[in-house]
Design an enzyme around this catalytic site. Structure first.
Site, PDB file in Angstrom:
ATOM      1  N   TYR A 111       0.850  -1.192   0.000  1.00 21.00           N
ATOM      2  CA  TYR A 111       0.000   0.000   0.000  1.00 21.00           C
ATOM      3  C   TYR A 111       0.884   1.239   0.000  1.00 21.00           C
ATOM      4  O   TYR A 111       1.917   1.256  -0.648  1.00 21.00           O
ATOM      5  CB  TYR A 111      -0.987  -0.042   1.179  1.00 21.00           C
ATOM      6  CG  TYR A 111      -2.150   0.879   0.956  1.00 21.00           C
ATOM      7  CD1 TYR A 111      -2.964   0.722  -0.173  1.00 21.00           C
ATOM      8  CD2 TYR A 111      -2.426   1.918   1.817  1.00 21.00           C
ATOM      9  CE1 TYR A 111      -4.021   1.579  -0.423  1.00 21.00           C
ATOM     10  CE2 TYR A 111      -3.486   2.778   1.580  1.00 21.00           C
ATOM     11  CZ  TYR A 111      -4.275   2.611   0.458  1.00 21.00           C
ATOM     12  OH  TYR A 111      -5.298   3.468   0.207  1.00 21.00           O
ATOM     13  N   ARG A 164      -9.490  10.670  -7.609  1.00 21.62           N
ATOM     14  CA  ARG A 164      -8.536  11.358  -6.735  1.00 21.62           C
ATOM     15  C   ARG A 164      -7.695  10.306  -6.028  1.00 21.62           C
ATOM     16  O   ARG A 164      -7.951   9.950  -4.882  1.00 21.62           O
ATOM     17  CB  ARG A 164      -9.262  12.241  -5.707  1.00 21.62           C
ATOM     18  CG  ARG A 164      -8.322  13.157  -4.922  1.00 21.62           C
ATOM     19  CD  ARG A 164      -9.001  13.719  -3.691  1.00 21.62           C
ATOM     20  NE  ARG A 164      -9.393  12.677  -2.757  1.00 21.62           N
ATOM     21  CZ  ARG A 164      -8.569  12.105  -1.876  1.00 21.62           C
ATOM     22  NH1 ARG A 164      -7.292  12.451  -1.821  1.00 21.62           N
ATOM     23  NH2 ARG A 164      -9.020  11.172  -1.050  1.00 21.62           N
ATOM     24  N   LYS A 182      -5.964  -2.115  -0.684  1.00 22.05           N
ATOM     25  CA  LYS A 182      -6.785  -2.038   0.527  1.00 22.05           C
ATOM     26  C   LYS A 182      -7.265  -3.421   0.953  1.00 22.05           C
ATOM     27  O   LYS A 182      -7.261  -3.768   2.139  1.00 22.05           O
ATOM     28  CB  LYS A 182      -8.000  -1.140   0.277  1.00 22.05           C
ATOM     29  CG  LYS A 182      -7.686   0.340   0.211  1.00 22.05           C
ATOM     30  CD  LYS A 182      -7.600   0.958   1.594  1.00 22.05           C
ATOM     31  CE  LYS A 182      -7.440   2.469   1.500  1.00 22.05           C
ATOM     32  NZ  LYS A 182      -7.326   3.113   2.817  1.00 22.05           N
ATOM     33  N   GLU A 253     -13.652   4.659  -1.919  1.00 22.25           N
ATOM     34  CA  GLU A 253     -12.234   4.976  -1.792  1.00 22.25           C
ATOM     35  C   GLU A 253     -11.779   5.925  -2.897  1.00 22.25           C
ATOM     36  O   GLU A 253     -12.018   5.665  -4.082  1.00 22.25           O
ATOM     37  CB  GLU A 253     -11.419   3.677  -1.861  1.00 22.25           C
ATOM     38  CG  GLU A 253      -9.979   3.820  -1.446  1.00 22.25           C
ATOM     39  CD  GLU A 253      -9.828   4.109   0.037  1.00 22.25           C
ATOM     40  OE1 GLU A 253      -8.918   4.892   0.387  1.00 22.25           O
ATOM     41  OE2 GLU A 253     -10.593   3.556   0.842  1.00 22.25           O
ATOM     42  N   ASP A 254     -11.149   7.005  -2.506  1.00 17.97           N
ATOM     43  CA  ASP A 254     -10.501   7.938  -3.430  1.00 17.97           C
ATOM     44  C   ASP A 254     -11.449   8.490  -4.492  1.00 17.97           C
ATOM     45  O   ASP A 254     -11.112   8.563  -5.675  1.00 17.97           O
ATOM     46  CB  ASP A 254      -9.284   7.283  -4.085  1.00 17.97           C
ATOM     47  CG  ASP A 254      -8.110   7.198  -3.115  1.00 17.97           C
ATOM     48  OD1 ASP A 254      -8.227   7.744  -2.003  1.00 17.97           O
ATOM     49  OD2 ASP A 254      -7.076   6.607  -3.460  1.00 17.97           O
ATOM     50  N   ASP A 276     -13.763   5.802   3.311  1.00 16.98           N
ATOM     51  CA  ASP A 276     -12.534   5.726   4.098  1.00 16.98           C
ATOM     52  C   ASP A 276     -11.792   7.051   4.138  1.00 16.98           C
ATOM     53  O   ASP A 276     -11.183   7.394   5.149  1.00 16.98           O
ATOM     54  CB  ASP A 276     -11.628   4.629   3.527  1.00 16.98           C
ATOM     55  CG  ASP A 276     -10.426   4.361   4.416  1.00 16.98           C
ATOM     56  OD1 ASP A 276     -10.613   4.251   5.635  1.00 16.98           O
ATOM     57  OD2 ASP A 276      -9.305   4.280   3.888  1.00 16.98           O
ATOM     58  N   ASP A 277     -11.838   7.810   3.060  1.00 19.41           N
ATOM     59  CA  ASP A 277     -11.137   9.092   3.036  1.00 19.41           C
ATOM     60  C   ASP A 277     -11.781  10.092   3.989  1.00 19.41           C
ATOM     61  O   ASP A 277     -11.088  10.916   4.597  1.00 19.41           O
ATOM     62  CB  ASP A 277     -11.132   9.671   1.615  1.00 19.41           C
ATOM     63  CG  ASP A 277     -10.505   8.711   0.622  1.00 19.41           C
ATOM     64  OD1 ASP A 277      -9.341   8.356   0.814  1.00 19.41           O
ATOM     65  OD2 ASP A 277     -11.187   8.297  -0.328  1.00 19.41           O
ATOM     66  N   ASN A 420      -0.119  11.865   1.411  1.00 24.70           N
ATOM     67  CA  ASN A 420       0.589  10.788   0.727  1.00 24.70           C
ATOM     68  C   ASN A 420       0.705  11.106  -0.759  1.00 24.70           C
ATOM     69  O   ASN A 420      -0.118  11.846  -1.293  1.00 24.70           O
ATOM     70  CB  ASN A 420      -0.175   9.470   0.911  1.00 24.70           C
ATOM     71  CG  ASN A 420      -0.052   8.922   2.308  1.00 24.70           C
ATOM     72  OD1 ASN A 420       1.035   8.855   2.864  1.00 24.70           O
ATOM     73  ND2 ASN A 420      -1.179   8.535   2.897  1.00 24.70           N
TER      74      ASN A 420
END
Length: 707
Positions: A111, A164, A182, A253-254, A276-277, A420
């Site tokens: 990851y 993103r 993930k 996610e993202d 999650d973000d 990150n």
């Protein structure tokens, strides 16, 4: 009334045997069941693979050593990731065991930060499909497409639209590396078996023109859809998932900042899902703050004394602010008062004006007009914060001036540089420690090396969502939760901070060491499960005389080799239902005794059948007799009936029949077919006698098609 507990078989498994349909070459090529050269000779005979592998039997320990040696020969992290992908495609059990045993070394490869590079070069290095892709070309076909994925019992789905990816922007279909990474952590750290997870990319185009013009880009070749067209396809995907896997948890996610929160708000009440973000990052930061308070010798209630500057008004930053407000409110402070201790800085400077249309942003900005537009350094001078958080993706934002001002206004300043990958981090651990003369409590989004300053060893923590999301997904899915609540994330954060040892606190760590991640995930899963029970959203309860920790431990996946055997025509493959609590969350597909136990309960409750899709299959009569089921089921087919879960359980009768002993057929309006036990098959259904392999007529069996 006390919650109803599910039935259990009362049988303790000491020597688990996994019965699988694959054998021969199909088994050797199936990464879920393959052991490589570790198959024992008796298994090779039994499964038809003798001669398909070299004769030497190599134990798992030697396989692990060989794989790790080969990976360590590689210097490029991207090449190491590709080597791990190759192992995962060959042998998932070995892959996850290797990851668990070397989590400190391999988590950054699987990851962050390496996964960013994996996504950037996804098309160049594509080798084998993993997961599912739903694109704009699949409108009207998504529900049917889900049946191309063979697994019927999916617990966790991680989905991205690639808009993103980390701090790298819009990577379109190349973002598939994120769900894959993930879910590797879900299996290794969160105890979810690999056959129960599904990575998904929702490919609705990309606005990255470099990708669209790149010959190796594998996504659809058009600009990203927007507006109603985008949300219509998203809705179709969510409906398709619910129809095929109604108990699956969906982790967003993202997704881009302009869509992440609206999508979460759209689905969070009616679907088992979280972002999650937004929520995971917020809970991870809250766990770090609680750990910081423990380092300072304070309890969670001291959170109300902290002054926090949040840099970054994207989905992650706003999610963190919301999580902090929720936690302060949990400790007895109203949100308006709590917001007075929070400060927001975006790319224009401090946010001090209301009227943005964002309720959370306006609440934080309220009463701070004097700070509006001021740069970060001036805000620090005016506020004297105790904690500085960065989620901007702008490397070097926390320069020497900013960090020294933090140290001047606080004895132990906390600096969380969370962006990150590492190149986008607001500052490094070494900079934070040097500029504060070692006083800083530091955490970063990516792993950073320890620093020795004036002979003192300073250890930075990694504030990573992997401390949160595997346990949240584990607890919510095992509880069969109806939804993921805000309070679950507060309890998850508290569970993470409670896992800190005294030595870790003495070292200045705000998160437990990474090698304890499985125990941390268990603690989080237990806290989330208990929270689901307390809030009344759980639908699956521990067995009678079983505690929640015992339930979670029993169902926690451990990647080890188990004995394999072929399924036979006289056996029954026990199906999953919303009411059966099969001992199958780890390595096993289900157990005959559990299904028969549930069927006995249905018979004793007076139910003719489960009102959707049912399969009747031939079972050894000895198995029926052993379970006292031969006579009660004789008039229904004289065979064990395996109930297959359907997304269209009419009025919840199937679930009620299995989970509520007092439920009777009078509790629902039954059709003539349901009331009459002699009319087992629907009108016009074809009923044919089942035959054994020898051709002899056996007990009658048929399948009901969905009405």
């Amino acid at each position: 009334a006390a919650p109803r507990r599910l039935l259990s078989t009362g049988i303790k498994k000491q020597y688990p045997v996994l019965r699988i349909p694959e054998h021969g070459q199909d088994l050797v090529r199936n990464p879920l069941f393959s052991k490589g050269t570790a198959f024992k000779m008796s298994e090779r005979d039994r499964l038809g693979i003798r001669g398909l592998l070299p004769p030497k039997v190599v134990p798992m320990e030697m396989q692990l050593e060989n794989e790790l040696t080969n990976i360590r020969k590689l210097n490029d992290p991207l090449m190491k990731n590709l080597a791990l992908q190759d192992l995962q495609d060959r042998n998932e059990t070995l892959f996850h065991r290797l990851l668990i045993d070397n989590i400190n070394e391999l988590a950054p490869i699987v990851y962050t930060p390496t996964v960013g590079k994996v996504c950037q070069h996804f098309g160049d290095n594509f080798r084998r499909g993993r997961g599912m892709y739903f694109s704009s070309k699949d409108k009207g076909e998504m529900a049917a497409m889900t049946y191309n994925w063979r697994a019927r019992d999916i617990q966790i789905i991680v989905v991205t639209d690639g808009s993103r990816i980390l701090g790298l922007g819009d990577l379109g279909a190349n973002g598939m590396g994120i769900p894959i990474g993930k879910l590797a952590l879900y299996c290794a750290c969160g105890g979810i078996a690999p056959h129960r997870v599904l990575p998904v990319t929702l490919d609705l185009g990309t606005d990255n023109l470099d990708l669209l013009n790149h010959p190796s880009y594998l996504g659809v070749q058009h600009r990203r859809l927007q507006g109603p067209e985008y949300f219509e396809l998203l809705q179709e995907f969510m409906d398709a998932v619910r129809a095929r896997w109604p108990k699956a948890l969906v982790q967003f996610e993202d997704f881009s900042s302009d869509k992440a929160q609206p999508i979460l708000d759209m689905y969070r009440q009616d679907y088992l899902c979280f972002n999650d973000d937004v929520q995971g990052t917020g809970a991870a930061v809250l766990a770090g703050i609680m750990g910081m308070l423990r380092v300072k010798g304070k309890g969670p209630e001291a959170l109300l004394e902290e002054k926090v500057i949040m840099c970054g008004a994207g989905s992650a930053g706003m999610g963190i602010l919301k999580q902090l407000l929720d936690a302060m409110e949990e400790h007895g402070v109203d949100r308006k008062t709590a917001a007075e201790r929070l400060f927001l800085v975006d790319y224009t400077g401090a946010v001090g004006k209301t009227g943005s249309g964002d309720e959370l942003k306006d609440m934080v900005a309220s009463g701070k007009e004097a700070l509006d537009g001021k740069p970060l350094a001036q805000v620090i001078d005016a506020v004297k914060p105790t904690l500085l958080i960065g989620c901007t993706g702008k490397g070097g934002l926390f320069d020497e001036e900013v960090v020294t001002k933090m140290a001047a206004g606080c004895e132990r300043p906390a600096i969380f540089s969370l962006s990150n990958p590492t190149a986008n981090s607001e500052c490094t651990a070494e900079e934070a420690y040097v500029w504060t003369q070692g006083k800083a409590i530091f955490a970063a989004g990516s792993p950073m090396p320890e620093v020795v300053l004036e002979g003192k060893r300073l250890i930075p923590s990694q504030c990573n969502n992997m401390y949160i999301f595997p346990g949240v997904g584990l607890g919510a899915s095992l509880a069969g939760s109806k939804r993921v609540t805000d309070r679950m994330f507060i309890k998850a954060a508290e569970a993470v901070s409670a896992c800190l040892s005294e030595q870790e606190l003495a070292d200045g760590r705000v998160f437990p060491e990474l090698h304890t991640i499985r125990e941390v995930s268990k603690a989080v899963g237990i806290a989330v499960y208990e929270c689901a029970l307390e809030e009344g959203v759980a639908t699956v309860y521990p067995r009678e005389r079983e505690t929640v920790p015992e339930n979670v431990n029993r169902r926690f996946y451990d990647p080890t080799y188990v004995t394999l055997a072929k399924t036979t025509s006289s056996g029954v493959r026990c199906a999953r239902t919303s009411g059966l609590d099969a001992d199958d969350a780890g390595n096993e597909e289900g157990h005959l005794t559990t299904a028969l136990c549930g069927l006995r309960h249905m018979v004793n409750s007076g139910h003719d059948r489960c009102p959707t899709r049912v399969e009747a299959r031939v079972v050894d009569q000895s198995a029926l007799a052993a379970n006292n089921l031969a006579h009660p089921l004789t008039h229904r087919a004289s065979s064990a009936v395996a109930v297959t879960h359907s997304s269209q359980v009419h009025s919840g009768q199937c679930a009620n029949a299995l989970t509520n002993p007092s439920y009777s057929s009078s509790d629902a309006s039954l059709s003539r077919r349901q009331r009459d036990p002699d009319r087992l098959a629907p009108d016009g259904a074809t009923r044919s006698p089942a035959r054994s392999r020898s051709g002899a007529r056996s007990t009658e069996a048929w399948r009901w098609n969905e009405l």
